[in-house]
Design an enzyme around this catalytic site. Sequence first.
Site, PDB file in Angstrom:
ATOM      1  N   ARG A 128       0.836  -1.199   0.000  1.00  0.00           N
ATOM      2  CA  ARG A 128       0.000   0.000   0.000  1.00  0.00           C
ATOM      3  C   ARG A 128       0.874   1.254   0.000  1.00  0.00           C
ATOM      4  O   ARG A 128       1.949   1.279   0.622  1.00  0.00           O
ATOM      5  CB  ARG A 128      -0.857  -0.017   1.271  1.00  0.00           C
ATOM      6  CG  ARG A 128      -1.886   1.111   1.406  1.00  0.00           C
ATOM      7  CD  ARG A 128      -2.997   0.969   0.432  1.00  0.00           C
ATOM      8  NE  ARG A 128      -4.158   1.786   0.790  1.00  0.00           N
ATOM      9  CZ  ARG A 128      -5.151   2.042  -0.066  1.00  0.00           C
ATOM     10  NH1 ARG A 128      -5.114   1.579  -1.303  1.00  0.00           N
ATOM     11  NH2 ARG A 128      -6.180   2.758   0.308  1.00  0.00           N
ATOM     12  N   THR A 417      -8.862   1.435 -10.173  1.00  0.00           N
ATOM     13  CA  THR A 417      -8.203   0.211  -9.719  1.00  0.00           C
ATOM     14  C   THR A 417      -8.335  -0.931 -10.738  1.00  0.00           C
ATOM     15  O   THR A 417      -9.053  -0.839 -11.719  1.00  0.00           O
ATOM     16  CB  THR A 417      -8.772  -0.183  -8.330  1.00  0.00           C
ATOM     17  OG1 THR A 417      -8.727   0.947  -7.470  1.00  0.00           O
ATOM     18  CG2 THR A 417      -8.061  -1.328  -7.685  1.00  0.00           C
ATOM     19  N   GLU A 454      -3.503   8.162  -3.629  1.00  0.00           N
ATOM     20  CA  GLU A 454      -4.046   7.242  -2.608  1.00  0.00           C
ATOM     21  C   GLU A 454      -4.287   7.901  -1.260  1.00  0.00           C
ATOM     22  O   GLU A 454      -5.120   7.437  -0.472  1.00  0.00           O
ATOM     23  CB  GLU A 454      -3.098   6.053  -2.430  1.00  0.00           C
ATOM     24  CG  GLU A 454      -3.802   4.753  -2.129  1.00  0.00           C
ATOM     25  CD  GLU A 454      -4.585   4.250  -3.340  1.00  0.00           C
ATOM     26  OE1 GLU A 454      -5.774   3.967  -3.164  1.00  0.00           O
ATOM     27  OE2 GLU A 454      -4.020   4.162  -4.439  1.00  0.00           O
ATOM     28  N   ASP A 457      -7.654   8.398   0.254  1.00  0.00           N
ATOM     29  CA  ASP A 457      -8.405   7.315   0.922  1.00  0.00           C
ATOM     30  C   ASP A 457      -8.395   7.491   2.444  1.00  0.00           C
ATOM     31  O   ASP A 457      -9.100   6.770   3.159  1.00  0.00           O
ATOM     32  CB  ASP A 457      -7.844   5.939   0.566  1.00  0.00           C
ATOM     33  CG  ASP A 457      -8.378   5.429  -0.773  1.00  0.00           C
ATOM     34  OD1 ASP A 457      -9.210   6.119  -1.389  1.00  0.00           O
ATOM     35  OD2 ASP A 457      -7.959   4.343  -1.199  1.00  0.00           O
ATOM     36  N   GLY A 502     -13.263  -0.910  -7.917  1.00  0.00           N
ATOM     37  CA  GLY A 502     -14.583  -0.337  -7.646  1.00  0.00           C
ATOM     38  C   GLY A 502     -14.675   0.474  -6.376  1.00  0.00           C
ATOM     39  O   GLY A 502     -15.786   0.674  -5.870  1.00  0.00           O
TER      40      GLY A 502
HETATM   41  N1  GLY Z   1      -8.274   3.296  -3.729  1.00  0.00           N
HETATM   42  C1  GLY Z   1      -9.126   2.174  -3.743  1.00  0.00           C
HETATM   43  C2  GLY Z   1      -8.991   1.349  -2.515  1.00  0.00           C
HETATM   44  O1  GLY Z   1      -7.915   1.254  -1.993  1.00  0.00           O
HETATM   45  O2  GLY Z   1      -9.953   0.779  -2.060  1.00  0.00           O
END
Ligand code: GLY
Length: 595
Positions: A128, A417, A454, A457, A502
Site C-alpha cells: 500500500r 483500480t 491514494e 483514501d 470499484g
Molecule cells: N483506492 C481504492 C482502494 O484502496 O480501495
Amino acid sequence: MRYRICLTLLLLVLVPAGAWTQQAADGVEPETGGAGTPDGSARVLEAQGRKADGRPVQARDWMIAVAHPLAAEAGADVLAAGGTAADAMVAAQAVLGLVEPQSSGLGGGAFLVRWDAATGEMTTLDGRETAPLAATPRLFHDSRGQPLGFFEAVVGGRSVGVPGTPALLQAAHVRWGRAEWPALLAPAIRLAEEGFRVSPRLAALVERDAARLARFPETRDYFLPGGTPLAAGHTLRNPEYAETLRRMAEDGAGAIYSGAIARDIVATVRNAPGNPGLLSETDLALYAVKERAPVCAAYRGHRVCGMGPPSSGALTVGQILGMLDRYDLSGMGPDSALAWRLLGDASRLAFADRARYMADSDFVPVPVKGLVEPDYLGRRARLLQGTQALDAVSAGKPAFDHALNRADNAAMERPSTSHISIVDTYGNALSMTTTIENAFGSRLMVRGFLLNNELTDFSFRSHRDGVPVANRVEPGKRPRSSMAPTIVMRDGAPVLVVGSPGGSRIIGYVAKTIIAHLDWGMDVQQAVALPHLVNRFGTFDIEAGTRAEDLAAPLEALGFDIRLRGLNSGLHAISVGPVLRGGADPRREGIALGK
Ligand code: GLY
C-alpha cells in the site's frame, strides 16, 4: 538479475456492451468507457468470444484473468513457459501500467494474497502507498480547517503517497519467482517501444478527464497529444516507461526508490502547480512491503481469506458473509428481494463497523479478530431477523482488549483500480488488487507512469466532535483501502480466486460473486456478470440497464432507498478444481486465458 540496492530496503471489451452498457454515474469518475480491445491473437479472440457468450474459459494447467488482453497475454506466456503465478503477475502488472494506465501502475500500490500449493501456506503482502513523514492530520484541510473538496485534494502533489507497487513486484518475485526478472519486464518494454492500440475505454476516460489531465504538461503531452484526447485505435508509444522498466530490469525496484527517478518523483510532487505535496526522497528510501496475517472468515464450510488492515476488504467481506452464513440464501435464489434485503442490511452493518474500527493497524488498534469472530457475527446476524430493511444501523461492539473512543469515518475510496487472478501450473493461487486510486490518480506523470492519489483514501476529517477518526492522516501511515483480493478455501485447497476494482463497492462486488458461486451455483463467468446490487451506508445501488432493476420496487417496498446507476466493477475470477474456469467482467476489457 542485478539489483544494485539491498533487498532489505526493497522488502521493502471487450464485449458487446449491450445489456451491460454502463451509464455515467454521479460525477465521481466511474471507470466506464466503451468496450473494445486491440485486435488479439486467436486465444484472445476465443476468450473474448466465450465472455461475450457468458461462458467461462476452461483449462487444466494454468490460468490468468486480468483487465486487459495484452496483460493477459504477457502473463499467459510466462505461465506457459513454466513461470509461477508471481512471475506472471509481474509481467501482467508491467503491461497493465502501460495499457490501462488510468487504473494501476508503478506509481501506485497493491495488495497480494497468495496460496502456496507446496506448503499450504496463505501469505498476504501489503504494498500500500504510505503517507510522507511530513504529513499531518490537517493534510486535507483548507486554511479555515475545513475539509477540501475531493478533486481539490486529488489533483496535484498533495494526494500522492509513496508508491508500493514496484517494491511489491520485486518482493513477490524474490520470494516466489522462477523466471528471470528482466524477462518479466521485457513484454511491457517491447509494447511501450513499439506501441499499443488505445482501447475505446481508455480513450473515453481520457476524453472525460481532459481538463484535469491538461493541467500538467507531461500528462497533457502524453494523453492529449497536440491538445487532442487520444483516440481509440491510435498506436501509443511510451518510450519513457520503457526506459523506466529497463532501469528496473537492471537495478530492481530500487530504481524507483532512490536515484534519478526518485528525485524526479519528489520534484514533480513538491512542485505540482497549485497543489504541491510533501513527499521526500527519505520517504521513498524508507518504503517497505509488509507481510500481514491473512484475515479469514467462515462461510458455508469454506474459509474466505484476504487482506487485513490497512485494507478493510477481507474484514468487511468476511463480516457480510459471516452474518449471511446463518441464512438460507440458496433456497431464496438470486431473484429474491428477501435474499438481497439480507445482503443489503448485512452490508450496512459491516460498513458501520468498517467506518468505526478499520484503518492501518500499525497506527491504531483494530479489533481484527473480534470483527470476524463467529459469536460476534452471530449477534450481528440476529439483527437481520425481521422482514423489513433495518431502520437504523450502527457499529457493533466486537471483543477487544483496548478501550476505544472513535468517531466514524466517511472516506469512500472512489472507483478505479484493477485486479489480477492467477493459478499457475504448480497449483499456486494468487489474487492481487492494484491501484493508483482515482482514474489517472493525481494526474501527475513522471518517467512514463502516473502517480497515485491514494492519500485521499484517508478521512479528510481527523476528528468529529473532538473524537478522533481511526483513518485520519498520520505521518508514515497507510490509508484504509477497500481492496479485497480473495482466495476462498475448502478442505485446505483453493476453490475460488477473485477480486475487483470499484472503490468501496469492491466489497459488495466480491461478496456477491462469492455468494453467486457458492450459494446460487453459478460458474465464475455467470457469477461475475450477475447484475450488481450494492449497499454501503444505506442507499441500495442497483445496476442500471440490467434485470436487477426488477428488484427495485420490491426492495423499495421493504424500506430501502433505491438508486439506479452504473456499477462498473472489474471482477476477475478463477474457480479451481480438476478444471480451472476463468471469468472476466463483461463490464470491462479483461479476459481469462488458460491452458
Ligand atoms: N483506492 C481504492 C482502494 O484502496 O480501495
